[in-house]
Design an enzyme around this catalytic site. Structure first.
Site, PDB file in Angstrom:
ATOM      1  N   GLY A  48      38.811  48.586  45.830  1.00  0.00           N
ATOM      2  CA  GLY A  48      38.559  47.160  45.660  1.00  0.00           C
ATOM      3  C   GLY A  48      39.646  46.287  46.244  1.00  0.00           C
ATOM      4  O   GLY A  48      40.786  46.708  46.429  1.00  0.00           O
ATOM      5  N   THR A  53      46.235  47.423  43.223  1.00  0.00           N
ATOM      6  CA  THR A  53      45.162  47.223  42.245  1.00  0.00           C
ATOM      7  C   THR A  53      45.478  46.003  41.409  1.00  0.00           C
ATOM      8  O   THR A  53      46.589  45.874  40.896  1.00  0.00           O
ATOM      9  CB  THR A  53      44.925  48.427  41.312  1.00  0.00           C
ATOM     10  OG1 THR A  53      44.017  48.049  40.273  1.00  0.00           O
ATOM     11  CG2 THR A  53      46.195  48.920  40.657  1.00  0.00           C
ATOM     12  N   ASP A  96      44.278  45.515  38.631  1.00  0.00           N
ATOM     13  CA  ASP A  96      44.265  45.943  37.228  1.00  0.00           C
ATOM     14  C   ASP A  96      45.660  46.232  36.679  1.00  0.00           C
ATOM     15  O   ASP A  96      45.851  46.307  35.466  1.00  0.00           O
ATOM     16  CB  ASP A  96      43.400  47.195  37.058  1.00  0.00           C
ATOM     17  CG  ASP A  96      41.920  46.904  37.254  1.00  0.00           C
ATOM     18  OD1 ASP A  96      41.570  45.720  37.432  1.00  0.00           O
ATOM     19  OD2 ASP A  96      41.106  47.842  37.232  1.00  0.00           O
ATOM     20  N   TYR A 114      32.894  24.402  21.046  1.00  0.00           N
ATOM     21  CA  TYR A 114      32.539  25.688  21.649  1.00  0.00           C
ATOM     22  C   TYR A 114      33.651  26.725  21.486  1.00  0.00           C
ATOM     23  O   TYR A 114      34.836  26.410  21.613  1.00  0.00           O
ATOM     24  CB  TYR A 114      32.256  25.538  23.150  1.00  0.00           C
ATOM     25  CG  TYR A 114      31.017  24.743  23.468  1.00  0.00           C
ATOM     26  CD1 TYR A 114      29.751  25.203  23.102  1.00  0.00           C
ATOM     27  CD2 TYR A 114      31.107  23.527  24.145  1.00  0.00           C
ATOM     28  CE1 TYR A 114      28.613  24.470  23.402  1.00  0.00           C
ATOM     29  CE2 TYR A 114      29.983  22.784  24.445  1.00  0.00           C
ATOM     30  CZ  TYR A 114      28.734  23.260  24.063  1.00  0.00           C
ATOM     31  OH  TYR A 114      27.606  22.530  24.350  1.00  0.00           O
ATOM     32  N   TYR A 169      35.532  38.837  40.137  1.00  0.00           N
ATOM     33  CA  TYR A 169      35.668  38.820  41.588  1.00  0.00           C
ATOM     34  C   TYR A 169      36.437  37.602  42.083  1.00  0.00           C
ATOM     35  O   TYR A 169      37.010  37.631  43.173  1.00  0.00           O
ATOM     36  CB  TYR A 169      34.277  38.874  42.240  1.00  0.00           C
ATOM     37  CG  TYR A 169      33.578  40.187  41.991  1.00  0.00           C
ATOM     38  CD1 TYR A 169      33.876  41.309  42.760  1.00  0.00           C
ATOM     39  CD2 TYR A 169      32.648  40.320  40.964  1.00  0.00           C
ATOM     40  CE1 TYR A 169      33.262  42.526  42.525  1.00  0.00           C
ATOM     41  CE2 TYR A 169      32.030  41.533  40.711  1.00  0.00           C
ATOM     42  CZ  TYR A 169      32.339  42.633  41.494  1.00  0.00           C
ATOM     43  OH  TYR A 169      31.735  43.837  41.251  1.00  0.00           O
ATOM     44  N   GLY A 215      39.209  36.629  41.310  1.00  0.00           N
ATOM     45  CA  GLY A 215      40.644  36.882  41.415  1.00  0.00           C
ATOM     46  C   GLY A 215      41.047  37.880  42.476  1.00  0.00           C
ATOM     47  O   GLY A 215      42.241  38.072  42.723  1.00  0.00           O
ATOM     48  N   ARG A 216      40.076  38.527  43.137  1.00  0.00           N
ATOM     49  CA  ARG A 216      40.425  39.649  44.011  1.00  0.00           C
ATOM     50  C   ARG A 216      40.866  39.249  45.417  1.00  0.00           C
ATOM     51  O   ARG A 216      41.535  40.037  46.095  1.00  0.00           O
ATOM     52  CB  ARG A 216      39.240  40.614  44.120  1.00  0.00           C
ATOM     53  CG  ARG A 216      38.793  41.168  42.783  1.00  0.00           C
ATOM     54  CD  ARG A 216      37.993  42.446  42.922  1.00  0.00           C
ATOM     55  NE  ARG A 216      36.909  42.352  43.883  1.00  0.00           N
ATOM     56  CZ  ARG A 216      36.168  43.391  44.259  1.00  0.00           C
ATOM     57  NH1 ARG A 216      36.417  44.598  43.765  1.00  0.00           N
ATOM     58  NH2 ARG A 216      35.181  43.236  45.120  1.00  0.00           N
TER      59      ARG A 216
END
Length: 569
Positions: A107, A229, A231, A269, A442, A444-445
């Site tokens: 990714g 990554t 992550d 909310y 997506y 943030g990628r």
């Protein structure tokens, strides 16, 4: 200060209006911000700006099961990690003419283009006359021999830009004998001296297998990895962070901050925000440290405490009730993408459903439910109807539940709503609850990389070039001392086998780079844990705003990295 020099055209003018051949990127139609980033100077660690030598450390071991790793990597196991140190001897071998390939794997993550730029500029500076090939579409490009020759004009529009579209990525793996053979043929055809694999834990595991294969076949092609990554789960003592994490978290934190102000403005909310991170919860933890939400679920903590889905639901409902007592009927809740994988009872339910549905048809009368264990039946009945249907109807080609498609944030909204309705009937809650769901993934990628990621990636690429020129293989480019000014960063290479353990799959040991999970005894989690009760009941929201490229916070590094390095963030 050693700084990167901008690529020039043959006539010596900057390629400001150049289209990168075959890719469709025109710098001439960039935004003002994009164009300003093209010419952003990139400082280098001082060791890379002067003559250096590569020094070997002691023999390395493995993250686990060293005896099995030694069997799987007989040529590479035990090789030392290395460091670049200044060398005034004048013996440094410069101006070797090399042929180097680069491949993006997995990714996207902000900064990948700068890794490629760093490798390219290293070759231009230290190995004049060298050729660099960009393999298109990930590892499949290596196997099929699909590549583009990288030139200054080709690379220029991608400097300090997001995305992987310079050469594009892919999720193919080079792992079967036939695939290794294809990679060997490509390496021989192009007469490659080296290959840089830019990827995450799986990709770097494959890079190590490729390095072992090439060495066992006496091929001259050396393989170096780079840690990628968003992550944040590819890291170790020697590899302090993976690139892209800093930028992605800052992008998500801006969005969360905006949602927080919206929640406070309407006052009605609860925003349930699911964040990327299929395995580790690093992104969720970092975003919590940056924005101070009311509830943050950390998958590793849920697992360690053996919490059930009902426990998680009750925890959120408790916070909602307590905030209502203060007149706050709004809030923000962060949820890691991989939460469900950390709840043992959910995994047991999925396992039972997979087994039952492999042999039976789901009947409307629900007779099939009798085959569930009592605990799993109770959990299944607790789930919202939409999630029940998702578990039963959405299967992968192997007939298994598609866990990744379960929208955890929507599930939790419905479960909290049901719990609060029950509390209303008992007189324990008398306010209104309205949930809004979000998934930040997506987005943030492929953002413009932060100053940190831009510089870090450039140094990783430059370091990878130096390792290849020094004849190293089976290492991952490592840049350390990241809390210090860039000039003081350290550069070296970490043995990929030192990051590895094994998993038993289909009766065989398979090497894997162990994912770095959130450590509950680590400084980032401890700081979060010390603040979360205050954040839950009060409004301590922080809206960090967009990523800054100039100004007082432009070079600020993420909390997680600073805390792990022992710097109070």
């Amino acid at each position: 200060m050693a700084a990167a020099t901008l690529s020039l055209l043959n006539n010596g003018e900057l390629a400001s209006s150049v289209k990168s051949p075959g890719t469709g990127r025109y710098a001439a139609v960039y935004s003002e911000v994009q164009n300003s980033r093209l010419d952003h100077p990139l400082p280098l660690p001082s060791v890379l700006g002067s003559p250096f030598k590569v020094v070997d450390g002691p023999p390395s071991s493995a993250a686990g099961h060293p005896e099995e790793i030694a069997k799987l990597f007989p040529s590479l196991y035990g090789q030392p990690c290395v460091s670049l140190v200044p060398d005034d001897s004048g013996d440094v071998a410069m101006n070797q003419i090399l042929k180097i390939g680069v491949v993006l794997s997995g990714g996207q993550a902000p900064g990948g283009h700068n890794v490629i730029s760093g490798i390219f500029d290293y070759l231009q500076t230290h190995c004049k006359g060298s050729t660099m090939y960009g393999f298109r579409g990930g590892p499949a490009g290596v196997m099929k021999g699909k590549y583009v020759v990288l030139t200054p004009e080709f690379i220029y529009p991608y400097r300090n830009q997001g995305g992987f579209d310079m050469i594009c990525s892919g999720r193919d793996k080079i792992e079967t004998p036939e695939q290794f053979k294809q990679a060997e043929e490509t390496a021989k055809k192009l007469d490659l001296d080296g290959l840089v694999v830019i990827g995450g834990d799986d990709s770097n595991t494959n890079a190590c297998l490729l390095a072992e294969n090439f060495r066992s076949k006496n091929l001259k092609t050396r393989v170096i990895g780079c840690p990628k990554t968003i992550d944040g789960d590819l890291k170790s003592k020697e590899v302090p962070t993976s690139f892209g994490f800093d930028t992605a978290c800052k992008i998500y934190a801006e969005m969360i901050g905006n949602v927080m102000i919206d929640a406070r403005s309407t006052g009605k909310y609860y925003h349930f925000v699911r964040l990327m991170g299929r395995a580790a919860s690093h992104i969720t933890l970092e975003c919590a440290l940056q924005t101070h939400p009311n509830v943050t679920l950390i998958g590793e903590e849920v697992f360690a405490k053996k919490l059930t889905l009902k426990n998680v639901t009750d925890y959120i409902a408790d916070v909602v009730c307590k905030r209502a007592e203060s007149g706050y009927n709004y809030g923000v809740i962060l949820i890691p993408e991989g939460l469900i994988d950390f709840i043992p009872e959910v995994q047991q339910l999925i396992a039972e459903l997979n087994e039952i549905l492999a042999h039976d048809v789901v009947d409307e009368a629900g007779v099939w439910k009798k085959k569930l264990t009592p605990q799993c039946l109770e959990l299944f009945e607790l789930l919202p109807l939409a999630i029940q249907e998702q578990l039963l109807l959405e299967r992968d080609p192997h007939g298994n539940v598609q866990v990744a498609k379960i929208e955890t944030e929507k599930m939790l909204i419905q479960m909290v709503e049901t719990e609060l309705d029950q509390r209303k009937q008992k007189g324990a809650y008398n306010a209104q609850f309205k949930g809004q769901s979000h998934f930040f993934g997506y987005e943030g990628r492929c953002g413009l990389p932060s100053n940190f990621d831009s510089t870090y990636c450039y140094a990783l690429g430059y370091g990878a070039g130096s390792l290849l020129q020094s004849g190293k293989t089976g290492l991952i480019s490592s840049v350390g001392n990241l809390a210090a000014p860039v000039e003081e960063w350290t550069v070296g290479g970490t043995a990929l086998t030192a990051l590895m353990d094994v998993e038993r799959r289909h009766g065989k040991f398979k090497p894997v780079i162990k994912k770095a999970m959130v450590e509950l005894e680590g400084a980032p989690f401890k700081k979060f844990a010390s603040k979360r009760e205050e954040w839950a009941l009060n409004n301590r929201y922080i809206n960090p705003g967009p990523i800054q490229f100039v100004g007082p916070v432009a070079n600020k590094v993420n909390h997680t990295l600073l805390l792990e390095l022992g710097v109070d963030a």
